[in-house]
Design an enzyme around this catalytic site. Structure first.
Site, mmCIF file in Angstrom:
data_model
loop_
_atom_site.group_PDB
_atom_site.id
_atom_site.type_symbol
_atom_site.label_atom_id
_atom_site.label_comp_id
_atom_site.label_asym_id
_atom_site.label_seq_id
_atom_site.Cartn_x
_atom_site.Cartn_y
_atom_site.Cartn_z
ATOM 1 N N HIS A 118 20.530 -39.366 20.317
ATOM 2 C CA HIS A 118 19.716 -38.383 21.021
ATOM 3 C C HIS A 118 20.470 -37.869 22.252
ATOM 4 O O HIS A 118 21.413 -38.515 22.726
ATOM 5 C CB HIS A 118 18.389 -39.021 21.436
ATOM 6 C CG HIS A 118 17.470 -39.271 20.268
ATOM 7 N ND1 HIS A 118 16.167 -39.659 20.426
ATOM 8 C CD2 HIS A 118 17.676 -39.159 18.936
ATOM 9 C CE1 HIS A 118 15.603 -39.791 19.235
ATOM 10 N NE2 HIS A 118 16.500 -39.507 18.315
ATOM 11 N N GLU A 120 19.863 -37.844 25.333
ATOM 12 C CA GLU A 120 19.938 -38.731 26.492
ATOM 13 C C GLU A 120 21.056 -39.757 26.332
ATOM 14 O O GLU A 120 21.770 -40.081 27.297
ATOM 15 C CB GLU A 120 18.606 -39.458 26.680
ATOM 16 C CG GLU A 120 17.426 -38.537 27.028
ATOM 17 C CD GLU A 120 16.658 -38.061 25.804
ATOM 18 O OE1 GLU A 120 17.297 -37.906 24.736
ATOM 19 O OE2 GLU A 120 15.444 -37.842 25.912
ATOM 20 N N CYS A 148 11.765 -39.720 23.528
ATOM 21 C CA CYS A 148 11.082 -40.513 22.515
ATOM 22 C C CYS A 148 10.890 -41.945 23.028
ATOM 23 O O CYS A 148 11.380 -42.306 24.098
ATOM 24 C CB CYS A 148 11.896 -40.529 21.219
ATOM 25 S SG CYS A 148 13.352 -41.597 21.299
ATOM 26 N N CYS A 151 14.277 -43.602 23.780
ATOM 27 C CA CYS A 151 14.944 -43.131 24.995
ATOM 28 C C CYS A 151 14.145 -43.492 26.249
ATOM 29 O O CYS A 151 14.713 -43.814 27.287
ATOM 30 C CB CYS A 151 15.164 -41.620 24.925
ATOM 31 S SG CYS A 151 16.401 -41.145 23.700
#
Lengths: 294, 438
Positions: A118, A120, A148, A151
């Site tokens: 992701h 991040e 999410c 994360c």
């Protein structure tokens, strides 16, 4: 009209159609649910809500403060646009320390075949190759879609200072969309979150992605992928599902922002009287299940 | 390399968050004592008065119950049954035949005897023993609705509009009974509740988690070999800890879809490895992104890239630590035993020395794993369990997220077990801080 939208006309048309539909259904919804016990019934007056909800940044902040945050969210959106060009789920982020961007990231799940890449993670991998971990205690995250659950937990373990995001993630949001990983009891320090900064832009980027994929892949190649339940309708990616944690106040229902109907508001308001025009919702890609984002 | 000796122990399926809730939640319902043949009239009257009450909410509870099928504590509470007027005769055999509705209300009603003043039968009951036994068969205990729907006085007023309570007879006996609020998840639980609360109707389903037979089938498949993979996971953790690059935590990814199990990836924790690859002092969180789960998932992805002809180092970043670092990691990373067409970690199983943290639990979910098996619970940080600390010695109460099975909220679900080791070595249990994130 709506039936012709799918994958053909420009996304701006889609926005306008969605907005009109949203307002219409929203009107129906408020008509139907105008009971005192219905805490989801949004105040009819947008102005009134601005005062009430300090955490809906685009409404409640002082202009200078808002401009500060919007500047960085623009940068995050630029990363998301880059992801879109790279055939990735368009989610982008920037990390900001002392008013300076120290890291940028975008979703890389499709190209790496790794559902955990992701934005991040990608950004922090860059930051920590140059700086110590504890710099994150003084750093804020700006991300186009709510982090999410994964994360959200990662950010909390690292001790992020604050998180600002665009739209909610109703599928697996970890900071209010589904769970409240940022504020639940934990051995790690909680962090504040603020959602709704350029929310519509974040949603539209996601919609463009799905429309784009639909055009590319008209027929599913494998039936096997169908059972994965990976269909992620772009409309349900921007509204908190769970009750917001007491620590953080958030908009109870994004239908109150009026412009774009959410899947659940559509379903709720249309259930009794109106047939949901499904064609207005671009369906998810079938042949290539989209990996996680956020 | 030699394979480590398997751990001895057994798999115990994790309870889902909804199962935990269903096993704990009870509420109070009204039960009224009514002659069998008037039960429908009472039901209709109550139903009409409570439009909001949906009988589907109590469909897991038997609605009309004979005395002999009540659990012991309710038999004690309800005894003796009232001598209710029941129309034109007292013979249960002919009662079922004389179903002419018109004749019932007009039939001569024998005056009921005064209700007994003492709750449990004593001398006065002994006299009419034969009649009491008959009553036990004739009256039924009718479960009306949860008490939150109506006040008892209002309910009593409604029931008094119905036969046989509509005359100037004894008032209806209404009881409060505590029952499970949600449906049972297995026949065993239904039997236990029937004995503990109220007769339960089990529909051979589990609305709150995977069906017990599905869990059992998978467990039977995994049980014989789970100890092998957990021993390998532990070896992976030991090897990386020997290099001072991480905690003694490890993960093994297994493909069980073919005839023989195939080990796809083995990874140890790497949080104390610096950007340049050197060990760092173990203070703070370390590199959170280098938890063993994330490394193993990345290795699976890289093997897929490699098999598909793409450079596995594509978009690589040193901080992800997703290249093999120890002997056991390299052994399995180098095997081209994965299909290039597969998607993420669909159909793969993941074994962990310890319960994964929330971040890693969600990474497993994002990766669409098929099944998850871990050794020790982590009651302060684990993301899989839903029911608290279990029998862990730790003081943590569990985060209760139960991430493996939340289908109404998250977009994937899978089966999960903890592995209860027979003789837990001190090594496995005590070498971590409680608050460590796995």
């Amino acid at each position: 009209m709506i039936g012709t939208l799918r994958g053909k006309e420009s996304w701006t048309t889609l926005v306008l159609a969605s907005a009109a539909l949203g307002l219409a259904l929203y009107y129906l919804h408020t008509q139907q649910s105008a009971t005192p016990t219905d805490d989801k019934s949004p105040p009819a007056d947008e102005e009134q809500r601005q005062d009430e909800d300090a955490h809906h940044i685009s409404n409640a902040m002082a202009p200078a403060e808002r401009a500060y945050h919007e500047r960085f969210m623009r940068e995050a959106i630029a990363m998301a646009e880059l992801a879109l060009k790279s055939d990735e789920t368009p989610v982008g982020c920037v990390f900001v320390k002392d008013g300076e961007i120290i890291g940028r990231g975008m979703n890389e799940t499709n190209r790496t075949l790794n559902g955990t890449r992701h934005a991040e993670f990608v950004a922090i991998a860059g930051i920590l190759s140059k700086r110590p971990i504890n710099i994150l205690n003084e750093t804020d995250l700006y991300v186009t879609v709510e982090p999410c659950v994964m994360c959200a937990s990662m950010l909390r373990q690292y001790g992020i200072r604050a998180v600002y995001f665009g739209c909610w993630n109703e599928r697996f949001g970890g900071t209010g969309g589904v769970l409240n990983i940022h504020s639940d009891p934990s051995v790690d320090k909680p962090y504040p979150v603020t959602g709704g900064i350029f929310r519509e832009e974040a949603i539209m980027l996601l919609r463009k992605f799905y429309v784009q994929e639909n055009e590319k892949a008209p027929e599913p190649k494998q039936k096997k992928t169908r059972e994965l339940k990976t269909e992620i309708l772009p409309m349900d990616v921007h509204q908190p599902k769970s009750t917001p944690s007491p620590a953080i106040r958030m908009p109870v229902n994004s239908a109150s922002t009026g412009s774009i109907p959410t899947l659940s508001s559509l379903a709720a308001s249309a259930a009794s009287a109106v047939a949901v025009p499904k064609a207005a919702i671009p369906s998810a890609p079938q042949s290539r299940p989209t990996t996680a984002r956020g | 390399m030699s394979t480590p000796p398997p751990l001895a122990g057994r798999l115990v399926p994790l309870r889902t968050k909804d199962e935990v809730r269903a096993s704990l939640e009870t509420h109070s319902v009204y039960v009224v004592e009514v002659p069998a043949k008037f039960a429908n009239a009472v039901k209709d009257a109550v139903q009409a008065a409570l439009p909001d009450f949906k009988t589907s909410d109590i469909s897991h509870l038997r609605r009309v119950v004979q005395f002999k099928y009540l659990p012991p504590h309710l038999q004690k509470l309800f005894y003796p049954p009232a001598r209710l007027p029941r129309g034109d005769e007292d013979d249960p055999a002919s009662a079922s035949l004389s179903a002419s509705p018109a004749s019932l209300p007009s039939a001569p009603t024998p005056p009921p005897p005064p209700p007994s003043s003492s709750p449990i039968g004593d001398g006065s009951e002994a006299a009419g023993g034969g009649t009491a036994a008959e009553d036990l068969h004739l009256v039924r205990y009718f479960l009306l609705c949860p008490t939150r729907h109506i006040q008892q006085t209002d309910l009593a007023a409604i029931i008094r509009t119905c036969p046989p309570f509509d005359g100037k007879t004894a008032p209806p006996r209404i009881f409060h009974v505590t029952v499970p609020a949600l449906a049972p998840i297995s026949a065993e639980q239904a039997a236990q509740w029937s004995d503990q609360y109220w007769p339960i109707s089990y529909k051979n389903t589990n609305p709150y988690g995977p069906h017990p037979s599905l869990v059992q089938r998978n467990q039977d498949e995994l049980q014989p070999e789970a100890g092998n993979w957990l021993a390998l996971a532990r070896a992976a953790g030991r090897q990386i800890a020997d290099q001072c690059l991480g905690e003694k935590l490890g993960v093994v990814v297994v493909d069980r879809t073919r005839n023989a199990p195939e080990i796809i990836a083995v990874a140890g924790d790497c949080r104390w490895r610096s950007f340049t690859g050197t060990p760092e002092p173990p203070t703070g969180t370390g590199n959170v992104m280098a938890h063993a789960v994330h490394r193993a998932i990345a290795m699976v992805a890289k093997k897929r890239l490699r098999v598909a002809g793409t450079d596995p180092a594509y978009l690589d970043r040193s901080l992800f630590c997703d290249s093999p670092l120890t002997e056991v990691e390299k052994t399995y990373y180098d095997k081209d035993n994965i299909s290039s067409s597969g998607y993420l970690c669909v159909d793969l199983d993941i074994y962990l020395t310890n319960e994964p943290c929330v971040m890693c639990s969600m990474a497993i979910l994002h990766s669409r794993f098929r099944r998850c098996i871990f050794g020790n619970r982590m009651p302060y940080t684990g993301g899989m369990t839903a029911d608290g600390p279990g029998d862990s010695s730790s003081g943590g109460s569990g985060l209760k997220n139960g991430l493996f099975w939340r289908p109404s909220e998250l977009n994937w679900k899978f089966l999960a077990w903890e592995f209860k080791e027979e003789d837990k070595s001190a090594d496995a249990v005590t070498c971590f801080k409680d608050t460590l994130h796995v």
